[in-house]
Every structure is written in structure tokens, then in C-alpha cells.
Scaffold this motif. Structure first.
Motif, PDB file in Angstrom:
ATOM      1  N   GLN A   1      -5.066   3.914  -9.758  1.00 25.78           N
ATOM      2  CA  GLN A   1      -6.489   4.233  -9.683  1.00 25.78           C
ATOM      3  C   GLN A   1      -7.142   4.405 -11.050  1.00 25.78           C
TER       4      GLN A   1
ATOM      5  N   GLU B   1     -10.831   2.786  -8.877  1.00 23.00           N
ATOM      6  CA  GLU B   1     -11.002   2.227  -7.531  1.00 23.00           C
ATOM      7  C   GLU B   1     -10.264   3.084  -6.516  1.00 23.00           C
ATOM      8  N   GLN B   2     -10.900   3.231  -5.354  1.00 21.64           N
ATOM      9  CA  GLN B   2     -10.263   3.994  -4.288  1.00 21.64           C
ATOM     10  C   GLN B   2      -9.287   3.073  -3.547  1.00 21.64           C
ATOM     11  N   THR B   3      -8.175   2.809  -4.212  1.00 20.62           N
ATOM     12  CA  THR B   3      -7.160   1.939  -3.618  1.00 20.62           C
ATOM     13  C   THR B   3      -5.792   2.559  -3.835  1.00 20.62           C
ATOM     14  N   HIS B   4      -4.904   2.218  -2.942  1.00 16.55           N
ATOM     15  CA  HIS B   4      -3.529   2.718  -3.044  1.00 16.55           C
ATOM     16  C   HIS B   4      -2.551   1.540  -3.042  1.00 16.55           C
ATOM     17  N   THR B   5      -3.095   0.355  -3.236  1.00 16.87           N
ATOM     18  CA  THR B   5      -2.299  -0.864  -3.164  1.00 16.87           C
ATOM     19  C   THR B   5      -1.979  -1.374  -4.563  1.00 16.87           C
TER      20      THR B   5
ATOM     21  N   GLU C   1       0.337   6.242  -7.656  1.00 15.82           N
ATOM     22  CA  GLU C   1      -1.017   6.187  -7.099  1.00 15.82           C
ATOM     23  C   GLU C   1      -2.054   6.501  -8.184  1.00 15.82           C
TER      24      GLU C   1
ATOM     25  N   ASP D   1       0.882  -1.168   0.000  1.00 15.93           N
ATOM     26  CA  ASP D   1       0.000   0.000   0.000  1.00 15.93           C
ATOM     27  C   ASP D   1       0.917   1.214   0.000  1.00 15.93           C
TER      28      ASP D   1
END
Length: 895
Positions: free
Chosen positions: A347, A352-356, A343, A277
Motif C-alpha cells: 500500500q 492504494e486500498q489494495t491487498h493484492t 500488506e 490477494d
């Protein structure tokens, strides 16, 4: 170090390549969008309110299409290098602000309201012009109730309707998708306040319970929509809260503790995994932001030049001001830019609201390609190198303070913000919490001043400092949920938290001790939850101060004073027993001594009160113990079996002694504002409930020689004087021994049958509840007591009649092997019962015993393991019951 590069020379070419690896962009490219450029899209949003009153539904469509056009065209300029990464975040933020402003105006127009006095403040990345592709947008809606006109409604009701419509316009999923995920939870106390907050309420909140992490949030605040002049006035009023000119030691310590809570010690696998992440993980974006904001918080009150609300602007200000070294500022700035680039590419693939980063190599290779990398290996290597560089600088922040704090933990303990930190959820799960989110929400409520202990800034800062160790201690008990539940009750009962929290912080062993007590002994936990100040007694090691109760003390005053003393003494005795400071085999002596002391004091208080109301006492009196009290075998929570006997003319004295006994029972058992002492049982008096509560000496003698049943003489073997006239006490004991020995001479044939009948009836009426039923089950304490009491009644030897069961065993007619069986069995059962009763009362199921309690039970009788202990317990109960079957002539089915 990461080096994100363009994937094509033009936006069009970049989009064409990106659509092959980014399904979201591919879907957008296939739509027929009115605007094909983000500049046009933003202008469309800006102009919407100027085109006349628009229905909310139409505004929703325009906003969604504008967002899609912006995302598509901006991706092309981002991936081609036409726009710098921070320019990209600027455009995304500009779109968000225009959307909020338009939505606010549309909602106001829908209700026919003016916009004076209502405004939105952008926070977080939105406030700093740092939004990413799939960001939530953090903002708060405020209204000035003296300015905002709600029309037909109150200002508050009208503001809530407007706020709900804004959220609906943004969040509702339509055929065109959504605009932004709105997050209004950074408003004051979001779990108990409406969506739109009055400025007056906000000012009170931040002045009284605003936290340091919220001050970090407000560093990035700026007016975003609505009445901008009112917003600026509000922010001006917030400056003293955000920028404190002088920070005390505790505020600085709290900021440092927040840093320690964030990735307190990165696990090795968190750096080695291929899909970190890049925001929340070690070496991620959050650490760079925290690096900047903490130093702004500490120094910005005295140095206004450090108050830049952007991450990189503040970094440069810190460098220029000599706070951060040039090399560190340069490295972190570049790392921030590169991580933000990655980042965005994560996305834009699926919105998607992800940071991984994706775990799947093929999906991660797509992110590497969008970042300008020709192969995944180089990309993974550079990501890792960048994160290590960031964490090195982050670890150096407050490093000396961290070492002084003895930082040895692993995992996250983050309770700031409004979202559950994933690392904290994982850490709490590892510690044994079944519902980490519930625990996190409770802790957040503490930080918001929902309990008296945290209604001061210092109380909240002290809580922050002890939380990591507190939660780890809960995990060590093996009963994290139970420990947390009882600590919550304890913590909620503190009238002021500063003194107690400071004591727990200064005395780590006390904190360990407290958590273990709360987890393993609900009975003691209940006392602590009502009397948190008892912790001071543990620290001081001093015995409670015995109250001075005399003839001039009021009856009610005597009861309250002794209850306070008794509660402290009872808790300390239980605590020492639980933690092995009192041997379990000796605990009965402590409980009995406290009970005897209580009877003496309360009897004196009852005597003085009876004399005040009914005149001088006639003759002499005595209070006698029976049952476990008589045998000096009390446990925590035992009832008191007592008997009051007087030597005076009943015609003149019965009323006085009835009043005296009633007051004694009240003194021992009635609950007052200070609690209760004991349950009192007087059913062992002559004629039981049918007889008078106080018995004259002649009546006692007559009953014991002429009317008493066998079971009553069994009980009489445990008679013992506690307080009163010594001569009367000796006379009563002589009568008891004479009555018992006379039964042995005259009724020896009926004694065994009577006892057998009684034991069989108890089996039927109170059947055993399993292995850990140490009293009534087959082979339990009642079996031992019946065996020994039968021997005393049949033997009829005055010197062998002993109130203590252990002493009676030594004086019995049994052979050596039988005495050893009875003595060892009784000792084991009593020791285990002492720990069992102080911890969980009469609960008999081993499956609900906390792991720590099992360990203490083993220590109480020097067993190696709990399995060994249960094996030994089962064996000895079986042998004791077999002996009872033989001696009491019990039916085989009773076992």
C-alpha cells in the motif's frame, strides 16, 4: 515462512531507498510539510480544537497534512525496523481516532452544539488498533436522543449534519488529497438508516435482526471519539448481544456455515498465481482473523478472558485458555505479523486500498525489496509457504462439521459485511449471474430481516446454511438470473421462513427441484410465489385433500374451497409434467380430468345457489364440453369451451337456467381471494354471443339442423357431456351426430370451400409466429384439426365422429400412411405444447427458452439434442402443412 526485514538501519536511509520504488512516498518527500514526525503530526491534530473555533476548511487542510506527515515518517520507522509492525498499526489507528475526534468537535462547534450524547464507535481494524496504510476507517456515529441537544434542530437532524460534515472533512479530495476513506456502512441496516443512528434504534436492531457476522464486527468495537462515557454505556449494553452466554445449535451452525462460505474450496490456481490477494485470498489475513473471531463468538459468552478485541491478543488468550494449540497459535501469529508487513509495503507504494501483490514482476520485485528480500523468487516462495500454513490451520477449523455438511463446492459464497467479496462476485459470474452485485445486495437485505422469512435469528441461520447449494443449483439451470428472480418472489412470499428453510436444508433434492421449477417454468413459479406451502405437498407426495362441498356450503365458501384444492392440484400436475413424472403425451388427460371435476363441483354449487335464490330447478340440464376440453386435449392454462342445455319449457325455465349459467360462469372464472380457475368461453353456443347463455333442447336441435354454419358443425364434432342428466346428455349427442351427418348428405359440395375459406381467414388474422408456434402456424395443430374435422363432416358416418382428434384419425377415411403422418405429427405437437404451456405459456421464441426447458422438451419426445428436435419439428410441420394444402385446397402462398 515470510521473514520481512529492515531495508536500512535508520529511518532516513530507509526512506531514501524506498522513494526509488514507492511513488507515493516519493511525492510526500517532495512536499513542504509543517510536521516531519508522526508524533508531532498527531499532536497537531489533537490540539486543533483547543485553538478555538476553526473553520471546516482549515481543519480539512490540517488533517490532510498531518496524515501525510505521519505516512512519510512512519514509513521510515517501519522500513528500518525502528517500529514493530503492530506498533505501526497502533500509530495509524491513533492518528485516525484523533482525526475523528477532532472532526467531530469541529463539526459540533460549527453548529454551536455541545458534544454530550454523541459519539463514535471504532470497528474493525480501527477498533483493534490494526489499521494499515491505506485502510478505510470503519466507525459508527451514534447519538442518545435523550441527551444530545440539537439546538434549533431535532437531535436526529443535527446528528446527520454533523456526520455529513465529518465524512466531507475526511473524504473530499482537495489539493492536499484526502484524510481517510470513511466507511459508515457497519452501522445498523446501512441501506435504510441515516449516517448517524440513535442509540434506541440501534438497540432495537441488534436485539431483533443482528447477525452473527455483525457480532464479529462488534468484538473489536471500542469508543473512539465524542462523549466517551456515553459510548462506554452503549457498549456495555451491547455485551449481551455480542457475548451470548448460551449459543443454540443453529447459532453455532450459522457461524460454521459462514466459515464454509469463505473460500469454501480454494481453487488450485489461486495458490499458484504469483499475485495473490494476501487479505481476502486463501491463506490470507482474513482467514486468521476469522479463525480467532469465530472461536471468540462461540466461547466468549462463558469465558470473558477470551474477549480481547485485538487479533493477536485474542490469539494469545485462546492459546492460554487451551482452545488453540501452542504451535498453531505461534505459527498463525507469526504469519499474521508477516502478512501485515507485506500488506503495508503493497500500500505504501501508491497509497492504494489494495491487498493484492502486483502481477507485473518488476512491480512485485519492488514490494519484495521493501520487504527486505534480495530476489523475487525467494519472496514469492515464502509468501506461498505462509499462505499454505494459514490455510492448513483454517481448514482444520470446524473440519468435522464441514465434512458432515458434504462440502464439495468451489469458489466463494460470502455475503457478510458491506463490501462485495471479489471471490463471490467471480463465483456468481461463473455460475451465470449477469449482475452479481445486485444478487449479493438482495441476499444482504434478506439477512437484515427485510422479508418475513428472515426476521428471526434461526431463519437467517438456515438461509446461510442453504445459500451455497441454492446458488449453485441456480447456475446449473442455465438461467441463474431467472431462477434468482423467481426465488426472490417466492422467498418474499413466505410468511415464516423457518419451516420452509429447514425443509429445504433437510431435503437437498427438494431444493434442486424447487430451483429448477422456478427457473424453467414461470407459470409454476408464479403459483409457488403465492403459495410457498405447496412445497410440503412435494415432500409428502400426498394428493391435496379434496374439499367437501354440499348443499349447505355457501356459494362463496364453495368457490374458495375448490380454488384452494384446484390450485394445489394444478401445481402438482404441472410440476410432475415439467419434471417428467407424467409423460407429456398423457398430460392432457390429467388437465382434462381436473377441469371435468371442477365443472361438476362448480355446477353443483351453482345449482344449489340458484335453487336457494330462484326456487327448485325446472326440468333437467347438462353442461357440455367443446373445443380442447371436449376432445380431452387441455393444456396448462387452457380456456374452457362449454355449453349449457336444458330440457324444460323455456317460458318457465329460461330465467332459472340463465341465472344458473351465470353463476356457473362466475364459479369457474371469477377471481376471489383464493384466485381464479379458468377463462370460460361460451361463444360456441347457438347464435354465439347473441344467443342466450343457456339453450333449450328444442332450440339447440332447431339451430343445428337449420341455422348452423359449417364451422359450427366442425366445432360440434368435439361435443362431449360433462355433468348433468344422462338422458339429456345422450339426447344432445344424438342431435349433434344427426346434424353433422345430415350436412354430409345435403351440403357436401359446400363443406370443402367453407373449411378452406375459414383456414385461409385464420392465416390472415392469426399468422404463424415461427417454428415454435405449435397451434396457428402452418403445419400446426389447427391444420391437423381442420383436416380431420373436414373428413368427419364429409364422411358423415356416426361411428367416425369422435371428440378426440387422435381417435378421429384412427376412424378416418385416410390411408395408413396418411393416418401415421397425422397421428405422429399430432402426438409430437401436443407433447411439445404440453411442456411449452406449463413452462412459458404462449411464448413461441426458442431464443428465450431456458437451457433446462430445452432439455425437457427433448426428453418429452425422446429427442437427442435440441437441434435434432427443431429439425424434426420443422420437417413434420412442413409435411403436415403440405397435406393440409392438398386436403383443404389451400393457396400455395398460405404456407
Amino acid at each position: 515462512m515470510l521473514n520481512v526485514r529492515p531495508i536500512a538501519q535508520t529511518p532516513e536511509a530507509a526512506l531514501e531507498l524506498a522513494c526509488e520504488r514507492a511513488p507515493y512516498l516519493r511525492r510526500l518527500a517532495g512536499r513542504d510539510l509543517e510536521d516531519r514526525d508522526w508524533r508531532e503530526a498527531i499532536e497537531t491534530v489533537r490540539m486543533l480544537p483547543k485553538l478555538g473555533q476553526k473553520p471546516i476548511e482549515e481543519a480539512m487542510r490540517v488533517l490532510r497534512r498531518a496524515k501525510q506527515a505521519t505516512h512519510l515518517s512512519l514509513a521510515g520507522e517501519d522500513l528500518s525496523g525502528t517500529l514493530d509492525v503492530m506498533d505501526v498499526t497502533m500509530v495509524l489507528t491513533e492518528l485516525a481516532c484523533e482525526c475523528v475526534d477532532t472532526a467531530l468537535k469541529v463539526a459540533l462547534a460549527h453548529y454551536g452544539l455541545s458534544g454530550d450524547g454523541i459519539f463514535a464507535i471504532a470497528l474493525g481494524k480501527m477498533g483493534a488498533f490494526e489499521l494499515n496504510y491505506s485502510s478505510d476507517i470503519d466507525f459508527c456515529i451514534f447519538y442518545d436522543p435523550d441527551v444530545f441537544d440539537g439546538g434549533d434542530r431535532s437531535p436526529g437532524e443535527a446528528a446527520q449534519r454533523v456526520a455529513r460534515d465529518i465524512v466531507r472533512m475526511f473524504d473530499d479530495m482537495t489539493e492536499d488529497g484526502y484524510v481517510f476513506r470513511t466507511d459508515l456502512r457497519l452501522r445498523p441496516d446501512p441501506s435504510s438508516t441515516p449516517l448517524a443512528v440513535s442509540t434506541a434504534m440501534a438497540e432495537i436492531y441488534y436485539e431483533s435482526v443482528g447477525q452473527n457476522w455483525e457480532r464479529m464486527v462488534w468484538i473489536k468495537a471500542r469508543p473512539a471519539a465524542g462523549d466517551i462515557a456515553a459510548a462506554k454505556r452503549f457498549l456495555k449494553g451491547m455485551e449481551p448481544y455480542v457475548w451470548r452466554r448460551n449459543l443454540d445449535y443453529w447459532a453455532i451452525g450459522d457461524i460454521q456455515a459462514i466459515k464454509r462460505m469463505i473460500n469454501t474450496k480454494a481453487k488450485a490456481h489461486e495458490f499458484n498465481i504469483p499475485n495473490p490477494d494476501i487479505k481476502l485470498g486463501p491463506g490470507g489475513i482474513r482467514e486468521i482473523e476469522f479463525f480467532v473471531q469465530t472461536q471468540q463468538l462461540i466461547l466468549g459468552g462463558r469465558r470473558p478472558e477470551l474477549r480481547d478485541n485485538t487479533t493477536l491478543g485474542a490469539m494469545e488468550a485462546l492459546r492460554a485458555g487451551g482452545v488453540v494449540e501452542d504451535d498453531t497459535a505461534r505459527d498463525l501469529t507469526e504469519a499474521y505479523r508477516q502478512l501485515r508487513n507485506v500488506e503495508h509495503r503493497i500500500q505504501m507504494r501508491n497509497d492504494e486500498q489494495t491487498h493484492t501483490l502486483p502481477k507485473d514482476p518488476e512491480a512485485r520485485e519492488a514490494v519484495a525489496f521493501l520487504s527486505g528480500y534480495g530476489n523475487l523468487e525467494d519472496f514469492d516462495r515464502d509468501v506461498l509457504e505462509t499462505r499454505r500454513l494459514v490455510q492448513s490451520a483454517y481448514d482444520a477449523l470446524f473440519a468435522a462439521e464441514d465434512r458432515a455438511a458434504g462440502e464439495t463446492r468451489s469458489g466463494n459464497f460470502v455475503f457478510t459485511g458491506v463490501d462485495d467479496d471479489p471471490g463471490t462476485v467471480e463465483t456468481l459470474q461463473d455460475l451465470g449471474f449477469s449482475d452479481p452485485s445486485a444478487a449479493i445486495e438482495t441476499i444482504r437485505s434478506w439477512h437484515r430481516g427485510r422479508v418475513p422469512a428472515t426476521r428471526t435469528g434461526r431463519g437467517r441461520e438456515l438461509l446461510t446454511a442453504i445459500l451455497p447449494r441454492l446458488l449453485e443449483d441456480m447456475g446449473k439451470t442455465g438461467e441463474a438470473d431467472e431462477a434468482f428472480r423467481w426465488f426472490s418472489r417466492f422467498f418474499g412470499g413466505l410468511s415464516s421462513g423457518v419451516q420452509t428453510l429447514a425443509m429445504l436444508l433437510a431435503e437437498p433434492d427438494l431444493l434442486d427441484d424447487l430451483v429448477a421449477t422456478l427457473a424453467l417454468a414461470p407459470r409454476l413459479a408464479e403459483i409457488l410465489s403465492r403459495r410457498p406451502d405447496l412445497l410440503e405437498s412435494l415432500v409428502s407426495g400426498q394428493a391435496p385433500v379434496r374439499p367437501e362441498i354440499g348443499p349447505d356450503t355457501s356459494f362463496d365458501g364453495a368457490l374458495d374451497a375448490w380454488r384452494r384444492y384446484h390450485r394445489d392440484q394444478h401445481f402438482l400436475t404441472g410440476h410432475r409434467l415439467l419434471h417428467g413424472l407424467i409423460p407429456a403425451r398423457d398430460a392432457a388427460e390429467y388437465w382434462t380430468a381436473l377441469a371435468d371435476d371442477t365443472i361438476r363441483e362448480m355446477a353443483a354449487a351453482a345449482k344449489w345457489e340458484t335453487e336457494r335464490r330462484n326456487g327448485p330447478q325446472p326440468g333437467q340440464w347438462g353442461v357440455f364440453a367443446m373445443g380442447k376440453l371436449g376432445g380431452r386435449e387441455l393444456t396448462a392454462g387452457s380456456d374452457l369451451d362449454i355449453l349449457v342445455i336444458y330440457d324444460a319449457d323455456p317460458m318457465e325455465a329460461q330465467k332459472w337456467y340463465t341465472r344458473f349459467t351465470q353463476r356457473l360462469i362466475t364459479a369457474l372464472s371469477a377471481p376471489t381471494a383464493e384466485g381464479a380457475l379458468y377463462e370460460v368461453d361460451m361463444r360456441l353456443r347457438p347464435s354465439g354471443r347473441a344467443g342466450p347463455v343457456a339453450v333449450s333442447l328444442p332450440a339447440f336441435k332447431s339451430y343445428q339442423h337449420k341455422e348452423a354454419w359449417t364451422w359450427e358443425h366442425m366445432a360440434l364434432t368435439r361435443l362431449r357431456p360433462v355433468v348433468g342428466d344422462e338422458g339429456l346428455g345422450q339426447a344432445v349427442m344424438d342431435i349433434a351426430i344427426d346434424a353433422i351427418t345430415e350436412r354430409a348428405r345435403t351440403n357436401a359440395d359446400t363443406i370443402p370451400a367453407d373449411i378452406t375459406d375459414m383456414r385461409n381467414r385464420l392465416y390472415r388474422e392469426k399468422p404463424g409466429k415461427g417454428l415454435w408456434d405449435l397451434k396457428t402456424a402452418a403445419g400446426g395443430l389447427i391444420d391437423v384439426e381442420f383436416i380431420v374435422q373436414q373428413d368427419m363432416l364429409l364422411g358423415g358416418q356416426p361411428e367416425a365422429i369422435c371428440a378426440s382428434t387422435q381417435e378421429a384419425i384412427q376412424c378416418s377415411t385416410f390411408n395408413i400412411e396418411e393416418r401415421l403422418l397425422l397421428a405422429d405429427g399430432l402426438g409430437l405437437l401436443q407433447a411439445l405444447q404440453q411442456v411449452q404451456r406449463v413452462a412459458i405459456g404462449t411464448e413461441t421464441r426458442s431464443d428465450v427458452m431456458p437451457a433446462g426447458l430445452r432439455d425437457r422438451l427433448c426428453r418429452a419426445v425422446e429427442a437427442s439434442t435440441f437441434r435434432d428436435l427443431e429439425t424434426e419439428l420443422s420437417s413434420i410441420k412442413s409435411r403436415l402443412h403440405q397435406f393440409a394444402v392438398e386436403k383443404l385446397h389451400l393457396g400455395a402462398t398460405e404456407s
